[in-house]
Design a protein around this motif. Structure first.
Motif, PDB file in Angstrom:
ATOM      1  N   ALA A  87      -0.528  -2.572  -9.635  1.00 39.07           N
ATOM      2  CA  ALA A  87       0.332  -3.657 -10.099  1.00 39.07           C
ATOM      3  C   ALA A  87       1.640  -3.062 -10.605  1.00 39.07           C
ATOM      4  N   ARG A  88       2.603  -3.931 -10.845  1.00 39.33           N
ATOM      5  CA  ARG A  88       3.876  -3.455 -11.411  1.00 39.33           C
ATOM      6  C   ARG A  88       3.663  -2.896 -12.819  1.00 39.33           C
ATOM      7  N   HIS A  89       2.848  -3.593 -13.599  1.00 36.50           N
ATOM      8  CA  HIS A  89       2.553  -3.153 -14.965  1.00 36.50           C
ATOM      9  C   HIS A  89       1.036  -3.141 -15.146  1.00 36.50           C
ATOM     10  N   PRO A  90       0.355  -2.153 -14.602  1.00 38.04           N
ATOM     11  CA  PRO A  90      -1.108  -2.153 -14.636  1.00 38.04           C
ATOM     12  C   PRO A  90      -1.669  -1.833 -16.014  1.00 38.04           C
ATOM     13  N   ALA A  91      -2.849  -2.359 -16.284  1.00 35.65           N
ATOM     14  CA  ALA A  91      -3.618  -1.930 -17.455  1.00 35.65           C
ATOM     15  C   ALA A  91      -4.319  -0.647 -17.019  1.00 35.65           C
ATOM     16  N   VAL A  92      -3.711   0.478 -17.310  1.00 37.99           N
ATOM     17  CA  VAL A  92      -4.110   1.744 -16.699  1.00 37.99           C
ATOM     18  C   VAL A  92      -5.426   2.256 -17.273  1.00 37.99           C
ATOM     19  N   THR A  93      -6.395   2.503 -16.362  1.00 36.13           N
ATOM     20  CA  THR A  93      -7.648   3.144 -16.767  1.00 36.13           C
ATOM     21  C   THR A  93      -7.912   4.405 -15.949  1.00 36.13           C
ATOM     22  N   VAL A 141       0.823  -1.209   0.000  1.00 39.46           N
ATOM     23  CA  VAL A 141       0.000   0.000   0.000  1.00 39.46           C
ATOM     24  C   VAL A 141       0.860   1.263   0.000  1.00 39.46           C
ATOM     25  N   PRO A 142       1.905   1.362   0.859  1.00 42.74           N
ATOM     26  CA  PRO A 142       2.744   2.563   0.808  1.00 42.74           C
ATOM     27  C   PRO A 142       3.349   2.826  -0.558  1.00 42.74           C
ATOM     28  N   ILE A 143       3.845   1.790  -1.224  1.00 39.96           N
ATOM     29  CA  ILE A 143       4.515   1.983  -2.509  1.00 39.96           C
ATOM     30  C   ILE A 143       3.529   2.368  -3.604  1.00 39.96           C
ATOM     31  N   TYR A 144       2.424   1.647  -3.718  1.00 41.57           N
ATOM     32  CA  TYR A 144       1.590   1.753  -4.903  1.00 41.57           C
ATOM     33  C   TYR A 144       0.386   2.681  -4.796  1.00 41.57           C
ATOM     34  N   CYS A 145      -0.166   2.861  -3.598  1.00 43.98           N
ATOM     35  CA  CYS A 145      -1.446   3.582  -3.582  1.00 43.98           C
ATOM     36  C   CYS A 145      -1.674   4.464  -2.360  1.00 43.98           C
ATOM     37  N   SER A 146      -0.664   4.683  -1.527  1.00 42.07           N
ATOM     38  CA  SER A 146      -0.885   5.451  -0.298  1.00 42.07           C
ATOM     39  C   SER A 146      -1.278   6.894  -0.587  1.00 42.07           C
ATOM     40  N   GLY A 147      -0.834   7.451  -1.723  1.00 42.88           N
ATOM     41  CA  GLY A 147      -1.233   8.810  -2.079  1.00 42.88           C
ATOM     42  C   GLY A 147      -2.719   8.914  -2.367  1.00 42.88           C
ATOM     43  N   THR A 148      -3.236   7.976  -3.146  1.00 42.08           N
ATOM     44  CA  THR A 148      -4.660   8.003  -3.491  1.00 42.08           C
ATOM     45  C   THR A 148      -5.523   7.691  -2.272  1.00 42.08           C
ATOM     46  N   GLU A 183      -0.480   8.698  -9.239  1.00 42.95           N
ATOM     47  CA  GLU A 183      -0.485   7.232  -9.163  1.00 42.95           C
ATOM     48  C   GLU A 183      -1.417   6.694 -10.238  1.00 42.95           C
ATOM     49  N   GLN A 184      -1.178   5.436 -10.649  1.00 44.26           N
ATOM     50  CA  GLN A 184      -1.961   4.852 -11.738  1.00 44.26           C
ATOM     51  C   GLN A 184      -2.590   3.526 -11.308  1.00 44.26           C
ATOM     52  N   PHE A 185      -3.783   3.271 -11.866  1.00 48.76           N
ATOM     53  CA  PHE A 185      -4.553   2.102 -11.448  1.00 48.76           C
ATOM     54  C   PHE A 185      -5.325   1.496 -12.621  1.00 48.76           C
ATOM     55  N   HIS A 186      -5.632   0.224 -12.454  1.00 52.70           N
ATOM     56  CA  HIS A 186      -6.692  -0.415 -13.234  1.00 52.70           C
ATOM     57  C   HIS A 186      -7.947  -0.229 -12.398  1.00 52.70           C
ATOM     58  N   TYR A 187      -8.756   0.736 -12.759  1.00 49.02           N
ATOM     59  CA  TYR A 187      -9.937   1.106 -11.967  1.00 49.02           C
ATOM     60  C   TYR A 187     -11.176   0.433 -12.533  1.00 49.02           C
ATOM     61  N   VAL A 203      -4.405   9.275 -10.856  1.00 39.73           N
ATOM     62  CA  VAL A 203      -4.871  10.116  -9.754  1.00 39.73           C
ATOM     63  C   VAL A 203      -3.786  11.119  -9.374  1.00 39.73           C
ATOM     64  N   ASP A 204      -4.151  12.382  -9.320  1.00 42.39           N
ATOM     65  CA  ASP A 204      -3.248  13.445  -8.878  1.00 42.39           C
ATOM     66  C   ASP A 204      -3.083  13.356  -7.361  1.00 42.39           C
ATOM     67  N   ILE A 205      -1.857  13.056  -6.912  1.00 40.19           N
ATOM     68  CA  ILE A 205      -1.603  12.948  -5.466  1.00 40.19           C
ATOM     69  C   ILE A 205      -0.672  14.061  -4.978  1.00 40.19           C
ATOM     70  N   SER A 206      -0.499  15.097  -5.774  1.00 39.85           N
ATOM     71  CA  SER A 206       0.459  16.153  -5.441  1.00 39.85           C
ATOM     72  C   SER A 206       0.202  16.752  -4.060  1.00 39.85           C
ATOM     73  N   ALA A 207      -1.054  16.972  -3.730  1.00 38.67           N
ATOM     74  CA  ALA A 207      -1.395  17.644  -2.477  1.00 38.67           C
ATOM     75  C   ALA A 207      -1.159  16.769  -1.247  1.00 38.67           C
ATOM     76  N   VAL A 208      -1.031  15.448  -1.454  1.00 41.98           N
ATOM     77  CA  VAL A 208      -0.859  14.542  -0.311  1.00 41.98           C
ATOM     78  C   VAL A 208       0.433  13.735  -0.418  1.00 41.98           C
ATOM     79  N   VAL A 209       1.369  14.201  -1.244  1.00 38.14           N
ATOM     80  CA  VAL A 209       2.599  13.430  -1.463  1.00 38.14           C
ATOM     81  C   VAL A 209       3.393  13.263  -0.165  1.00 38.14           C
ATOM     82  N   ASP A 210       3.348  14.258   0.716  1.00 38.39           N
ATOM     83  CA  ASP A 210       4.080  14.131   1.982  1.00 38.39           C
ATOM     84  C   ASP A 210       3.516  13.007   2.844  1.00 38.39           C
TER      85      ASP A 210
END
Length: 311
Positions: free
Chosen positions: A202-208, A52-59, A287-291, A211-218
């Motif tokens: 995923a490491r190589h997601p089928a991106v759909t 979770v920290p690596i792939y999606c904690s920003g979102t 961050e990028q996801f298969h949503y 998500v802009d995480i700039s405001a929560v990157v810290d």
């Protein structure tokens, strides 16, 4: 994927080639003011303490800021440790990762965590029906609307914990909304509750979705600082600072203390992919996801457009 390889990939000149080449068909999700998601619940589901920290904690942090209530579900006890983590016995690995996941839950602002305690790297041999049942129970108990987990269909996935958990989560999200699946749970006061949104990483997601995480990157930086026993963030910045000092060298970006060094290291090296992806979409970090969202009912759409009041 070993975390050693993860860092090598990010530091390589070709790191940007891992980004999606196309933007058509991809939804770009921006921050929303206020708390429009108040009353909704998310579950950040991970096989190991650093996923979770690596792939999606920003979102996750973004949605919590917008009103979600969140929970952490960790499938394994991380007993195998990791190649870039701290050395120790299997028992020491379990205890360190348990404590760090507790810290991660607090840092991210999640309500609580649930440890399912399967053995690390052994999930291919467990009863998937049992795991689905446990997940269905938690989805109904917590009334989960949105999940984050490994993509069940992620490419080039070598770790069985990743794809087994992904497939079980996918099944549980659907089955939790069916009245004939485990109806004995209703005697305990639970009700059917299907998950409506899935952010698969995923490491190589089928991106759909991006998500802009700039405001929560810290917040993402602090989440990765929690993972000392396993993740590629943790204490690597402070260790690098000490190693350079022993050679009578210093990197100015690492500052003059360990906390500054760790934060700078994570931002500069671990978030390379997020930074390059953000640049592609005109923001600082993404961050990028298969949503996968709830399918729109053609009947409901027709009613919305054509229904008239009774006379």
């Amino acid at each position: 994927m070993q975390r050693r390889d993860f860092l090598t990939q990010l530091l390589a000149a070709g790191a940007v080639s891992q980004l999606p080449a196309q933007t058509s068909g991809i939804t770009f999700e921006r921050p929303v003011p206020g708390t429009p998601h108040k009353g909704k619940v998310l579950a950040a589901i991970q096989p190991h303490s650093d996923d979770v920290p690596i792939y999606c904690s920003g979102t996750v942090a973004k949605l919590l800021q917008e009103g979600y209530t969140g929970y952490m579900i960790r499938a394994t006890n991380d007993d195998m440790g990791d190649d870039v983590g701290e050395p120790g016995t299997i028992g020491e690995n379990v205890l360190r990762n348990e404590r760090e996941t507790d810290e991660l839950t607090k840092v991210m602002g999640l309500q609580r965590k649930f440890d399912l305690n399967y053995n690390n790297h052994r999930m291919a041999g467990i009863s998937q029906t049992e795991l689905q049942l446990r997940l269905i129970f938690l989805i109904r108990l917590l009334k989960v609307d949105t999940v984050f987990c490994y993509d069940p269909w992620g490419h080039d996935e070598e770790n069985p914990d990743h794809y087994v958990l992904g497939h079980c989560v996918e099944a549980a999200c659907w089955m939790a909304g069916r009245e004939h699946d485990y109806p004995e749970q209703f005697a305990a006061g639970l009700k059917t509750h299907a998950v409506s949104e899935k952010y698969y990483y995923a490491r190589h997601p089928a991106v759909t979705r991006v998500v802009d995480i700039s405001a929560v990157v810290d917040k993402k930086v602090e989440a990765n600082r929690c993972n000392r026993a396993k993740g590629p963030g943790g204490g690597h910045g402070s260790r690098l600072r000490k190693e350079l000092a022993a050679r009578n060298l210093r990197l100015p970006m690492l500052g003059d203390d360990d906390v500054t060094a760790e934060r700078a290291y994570i931002k500069e090296f671990m978030l390379t992919r997020d930074r390059e992806l953000g640049r592609k979409y005109g923001v600082e970090y993404a961050e990028q996801f298969h949503y996968i969202g709830s399918p729109t009912s053609r009947i409901e759409e027709y009613i919305k457009k054509n229904a008239v009041p009774l006379r």
